[in-house]
Design a protein around this motif. Structure first.
Motif, PDB file in Angstrom:
ATOM      1  N   PRO A   1       0.824  -1.219   0.000  1.00 43.33           N
ATOM      2  CA  PRO A   1       0.000   0.000   0.000  1.00 43.33           C
ATOM      3  C   PRO A   1       0.855   1.266   0.000  1.00 43.33           C
ATOM      4  O   PRO A   1       1.959   1.291   0.538  1.00 43.33           O
ATOM      5  N   VAL A   2       0.330   2.313  -0.620  1.00 40.69           N
ATOM      6  CA  VAL A   2       1.011   3.608  -0.613  1.00 40.69           C
ATOM      7  C   VAL A   2       0.840   4.247   0.767  1.00 40.69           C
ATOM      8  O   VAL A   2      -0.274   4.315   1.290  1.00 40.69           O
ATOM      9  N   PRO A   3       1.937   4.690   1.420  1.00 41.53           N
ATOM     10  CA  PRO A   3       1.824   5.316   2.757  1.00 41.53           C
ATOM     11  C   PRO A   3       0.908   6.528   2.729  1.00 41.53           C
ATOM     12  O   PRO A   3       0.906   7.297   1.766  1.00 41.53           O
ATOM     13  N   SER A   4       0.144   6.709   3.787  1.00 37.92           N
ATOM     14  CA  SER A   4      -0.808   7.816   3.853  1.00 37.92           C
ATOM     15  C   SER A   4      -0.256   9.031   4.593  1.00 37.92           C
ATOM     16  O   SER A   4      -0.899  10.071   4.635  1.00 37.92           O
ATOM     17  N   ARG A   5       0.938   8.917   5.164  1.00 34.90           N
ATOM     18  CA  ARG A   5       1.509  10.036   5.909  1.00 34.90           C
ATOM     19  C   ARG A   5       3.019  10.064   5.700  1.00 34.90           C
ATOM     20  O   ARG A   5       3.635   9.035   5.399  1.00 34.90           O
ATOM     21  N   PRO A   6       3.633  11.250   5.857  1.00 34.22           N
ATOM     22  CA  PRO A   6       5.091  11.349   5.702  1.00 34.22           C
ATOM     23  C   PRO A   6       5.801  10.504   6.757  1.00 34.22           C
ATOM     24  O   PRO A   6       5.365  10.448   7.913  1.00 34.22           O
ATOM     25  N   PRO A   7       6.893   9.845   6.377  1.00 35.78           N
ATOM     26  CA  PRO A   7       7.617   9.019   7.351  1.00 35.78           C
ATOM     27  C   PRO A   7       8.402   9.865   8.343  1.00 35.78           C
ATOM     28  O   PRO A   7       8.907  10.934   7.998  1.00 35.78           O
ATOM     29  N   SER A   8       8.479   9.392   9.569  1.00 33.45           N
ATOM     30  CA  SER A   8       9.297  10.068  10.578  1.00 33.45           C
ATOM     31  C   SER A   8       9.850   9.019  11.536  1.00 33.45           C
ATOM     32  O   SER A   8       9.216   7.993  11.789  1.00 33.45           O
ATOM     33  N   MET A   9      11.053   9.282  12.039  1.00 32.18           N
ATOM     34  CA  MET A   9      11.710   8.372  12.966  1.00 32.18           C
ATOM     35  C   MET A   9      12.418   9.168  14.038  1.00 32.18           C
ATOM     36  O   MET A   9      12.880  10.286  13.790  1.00 32.18           O
ATOM     37  N   THR A  10      12.520   8.590  15.212  1.00 33.38           N
ATOM     38  CA  THR A  10      13.314   9.189  16.278  1.00 33.38           C
ATOM     39  C   THR A  10      14.755   8.702  16.152  1.00 33.38           C
ATOM     40  O   THR A  10      15.045   7.739  15.431  1.00 33.38           O
ATOM     41  N   GLY A  11      15.641   9.364  16.868  1.00 34.53           N
ATOM     42  CA  GLY A  11      17.027   8.928  16.864  1.00 34.53           C
ATOM     43  C   GLY A  11      17.176   7.502  17.368  1.00 34.53           C
ATOM     44  O   GLY A  11      17.975   6.724  16.842  1.00 34.53           O
ATOM     45  N   ALA A  12      16.396   7.126  18.382  1.00 42.57           N
ATOM     46  CA  ALA A  12      16.452   5.770  18.917  1.00 42.57           C
ATOM     47  C   ALA A  12      15.998   4.760  17.876  1.00 42.57           C
ATOM     48  O   ALA A  12      16.555   3.651  17.773  1.00 42.57           O
ATOM     49  N   GLU A  13      14.988   5.129  17.082  1.00 45.38           N
ATOM     50  CA  GLU A  13      14.489   4.211  16.052  1.00 45.38           C
ATOM     51  C   GLU A  13      15.507   4.034  14.930  1.00 45.38           C
ATOM     52  O   GLU A  13      15.664   2.928  14.386  1.00 45.38           O
ATOM     53  N   VAL A  14      16.205   5.109  14.571  1.00 45.49           N
ATOM     54  CA  VAL A  14      17.265   4.993  13.567  1.00 45.49           C
ATOM     55  C   VAL A  14      18.372   4.065  14.066  1.00 45.49           C
ATOM     56  O   VAL A  14      18.865   3.192  13.340  1.00 45.49           O
ATOM     57  N   THR A  15      18.767   4.243  15.318  1.00 43.27           N
ATOM     58  CA  THR A  15      19.794   3.388  15.910  1.00 43.27           C
ATOM     59  C   THR A  15      19.338   1.929  15.926  1.00 43.27           C
ATOM     60  O   THR A  15      20.118   1.020  15.608  1.00 43.27           O
ATOM     61  N   LEU A  16      18.082   1.704  16.292  1.00 44.68           N
ATOM     62  CA  LEU A  16      17.539   0.348  16.303  1.00 44.68           C
ATOM     63  C   LEU A  16      17.544  -0.257  14.909  1.00 44.68           C
ATOM     64  O   LEU A  16      17.948  -1.417  14.722  1.00 44.68           O
ATOM     65  N   MET A  17      17.127   0.513  13.914  1.00 39.71           N
ATOM     66  CA  MET A  17      17.093   0.016  12.544  1.00 39.71           C
ATOM     67  C   MET A  17      18.484  -0.364  12.049  1.00 39.71           C
ATOM     68  O   MET A  17      18.680  -1.451  11.476  1.00 39.71           O
ATOM     69  N   LEU A  18      19.446   0.510  12.262  1.00 41.82           N
ATOM     70  CA  LEU A  18      20.811   0.216  11.810  1.00 41.82           C
ATOM     71  C   LEU A  18      21.386  -0.979  12.567  1.00 41.82           C
ATOM     72  O   LEU A  18      22.115  -1.800  11.988  1.00 41.82           O
ATOM     73  N   GLY A  19      21.047  -1.098  13.855  1.00 46.60           N
ATOM     74  CA  GLY A  19      21.514  -2.238  14.632  1.00 46.60           C
ATOM     75  C   GLY A  19      20.917  -3.552  14.130  1.00 46.60           C
ATOM     76  O   GLY A  19      21.631  -4.553  13.991  1.00 46.60           O
ATOM     77  N   LEU A  20      19.619  -3.545  13.859  1.00 47.96           N
ATOM     78  CA  LEU A  20      18.965  -4.752  13.351  1.00 47.96           C
ATOM     79  C   LEU A  20      19.511  -5.135  11.976  1.00 47.96           C
ATOM     80  O   LEU A  20      19.774  -6.314  11.703  1.00 47.96           O
ATOM     81  N   ALA A  21      19.667  -4.138  11.104  1.00 46.42           N
ATOM     82  CA  ALA A  21      20.197  -4.408   9.770  1.00 46.42           C
ATOM     83  C   ALA A  21      21.621  -4.950   9.849  1.00 46.42           C
ATOM     84  O   ALA A  21      21.974  -5.917   9.154  1.00 46.42           O
ATOM     85  N   GLY A  22      22.438  -4.325  10.690  1.00 46.50           N
ATOM     86  CA  GLY A  22      23.811  -4.793  10.835  1.00 46.50           C
ATOM     87  C   GLY A  22      23.888  -6.196  11.393  1.00 46.50           C
ATOM     88  O   GLY A  22      24.693  -7.021  10.926  1.00 46.50           O
ATOM     89  N   ALA A  23      23.054  -6.506  12.386  1.00 47.89           N
ATOM     90  CA  ALA A  23      23.060  -7.841  12.972  1.00 47.89           C
ATOM     91  C   ALA A  23      22.623  -8.890  11.950  1.00 47.89           C
ATOM     92  O   ALA A  23      23.233  -9.965  11.846  1.00 47.89           O
ATOM     93  N   ALA A  24      21.573  -8.578  11.181  1.00 46.83           N
ATOM     94  CA  ALA A  24      21.101  -9.521  10.166  1.00 46.83           C
ATOM     95  C   ALA A  24      22.157  -9.735   9.085  1.00 46.83           C
ATOM     96  O   ALA A  24      22.375 -10.862   8.619  1.00 46.83           O
ATOM     97  N   ALA A  25      22.827  -8.649   8.688  1.00 45.95           N
ATOM     98  CA  ALA A  25      23.880  -8.771   7.678  1.00 45.95           C
ATOM     99  C   ALA A  25      25.040  -9.616   8.190  1.00 45.95           C
ATOM    100  O   ALA A  25      25.616 -10.434   7.450  1.00 45.95           O
ATOM    101  N   LEU A  26      25.405  -9.448   9.469  1.00 47.11           N
ATOM    102  CA  LEU A  26      26.490 -10.241  10.044  1.00 47.11           C
ATOM    103  C   LEU A  26      26.132 -11.721  10.115  1.00 47.11           C
ATOM    104  O   LEU A  26      26.989 -12.586   9.898  1.00 47.11           O
ATOM    105  N   VAL A  27      24.872 -12.024  10.427  1.00 52.89           N
ATOM    106  CA  VAL A  27      24.428 -13.429  10.445  1.00 52.89           C
ATOM    107  C   VAL A  27      24.574 -14.041   9.048  1.00 52.89           C
ATOM    108  O   VAL A  27      25.078 -15.153   8.894  1.00 52.89           O
ATOM    109  N   CYS A  28      24.123 -13.301   8.021  1.00 52.33           N
ATOM    110  CA  CYS A  28      24.265 -13.789   6.646  1.00 52.33           C
ATOM    111  C   CYS A  28      25.735 -13.956   6.274  1.00 52.33           C
ATOM    112  O   CYS A  28      26.118 -14.942   5.622  1.00 52.33           O
TER     113      CYS A  28
END
Length: 272
Positions: A120-147
């Motif tokens: 679906p097309v998002p209905s509102r502009p995206p926004s993130m907090t600093g903690a959410e950015v850190t969480l996202m990069l941490g999750l992505a990095g951890a998943a990449a390291l597992v692979c």
């Protein structure tokens, strides 16, 4: 918007896909013709830099296509890059693309087109907090390291796929962050400063995948992992909706994954 009115955006997006495929094939050709390359070595190779410039041009054409046409027309055209990339890469390595490769590539393309059309097309502009950015990069990095860790224990086709998946995960995180920045969210400066982390990580992982030689596998796995990651982060951190028909979306993703597996069985090593 009628199909006739949407034709210019589709044409621009299709040319962008051709550019992206050509650039990726050029970079893989350089990465696969020597020992496993390091990024600082690749940055001194003109053909690899040319590939990067062509990819950037394709990205700009894709953005322009989105500015003049609907997402539902432009996104499927972007998926066509795989079908362009397979014969281009084969030609660079002095061989012809087999029918089985093209059939497997078509499976990936059809699955991805169906998947992107169901998001679906998002209905509102995206926004993130600093903690959410850190969480996202941490999750992505951890998943990449597992692979990355798993890739050291399997054969060349599977290793190629896992390295490309890890790159796709990092690119998916980067695209999510770029969407937040592009939409004008007035976050802290480090949002922009953090962007090179997933981008450079993805680029290095992708070159490792390219160096093994199974270009079709690497390119297909990248194209599957990137949007799936972006959609997942969009739902998890941005509150964006998932496809309404979860079963159909799962089937589309499974078809794309099956095509990637088929490519692993049909695409020969291109490394000399």
């Amino acid at each position: 918007m009628t199909m006739l009115a949407a034709a210019p955006s589709a044409a621009v997006a299709l040319v962008g896909s051709l550019f992206f495929a050509l650039g990726a094939a050029l970079q893989q050709h350089v990465a696969a013709t020597g020992n496993e390359p390091r990024l600082r070595v690749l940055l001194r190779r003109p053909r690899w830099l040319l590939g990067g410039a062509v990819i950037a041009a394709g990205g700009l054409l894709h953005v322009y296509a989105l500015s003049i046409g609907p997402l539902t027309i432009v996104q499927p055209m972007g998926v066509a890059s795989l079908l362009f990339a397979l014969p281009i890469a084969a030609a660079l390595h002095g061989r012809r693309t087999s029918r089985s490769e093209l059939a497997a590539g078509a499976m990936v393309a059809i699955g991805l087109i169906a998947l992107v059309l169901m998001v679906p097309v998002p209905s509102r502009p995206p926004s993130m907090t600093g903690a959410e950015v850190t969480l996202m990069l941490g999750l992505a990095g951890a998943a990449a390291l597992v692979c990355l860790a798993a890739a050291t224990r399997i054969g060349p086709p599977g290793r190629t796929a896992l390295l490309a998946v890890s790159a796709g995960i990092m690119y998916g995180a980067a695209s999510t962050l770029m969407r937040v920045i592009a939409d004008g969210w007035p976050g802290q400066l480090w949002f922009l400063l953090a962007l090179p982390i997933p981008l450079v990580g993805a680029l290095m992982l992708l070159q490792k995948a390219y160096a093994i030689g199974h270009f079709g596998v690497a390119f297909a796995a990248l194209q599957v992992a990137d949007p799936v990651t972006a959609v997942s982060f969009g739902a998890l951190l941005l509150g964006e909706p998932l496809p309404a028909n979860g079963l159909a979306a799962t089937a589309a993703a499974a078809l794309a994954a099956a095509g990637t597996v088929a490519l692993a069985r049909t695409t020969p090593l291109s490394k000399r």
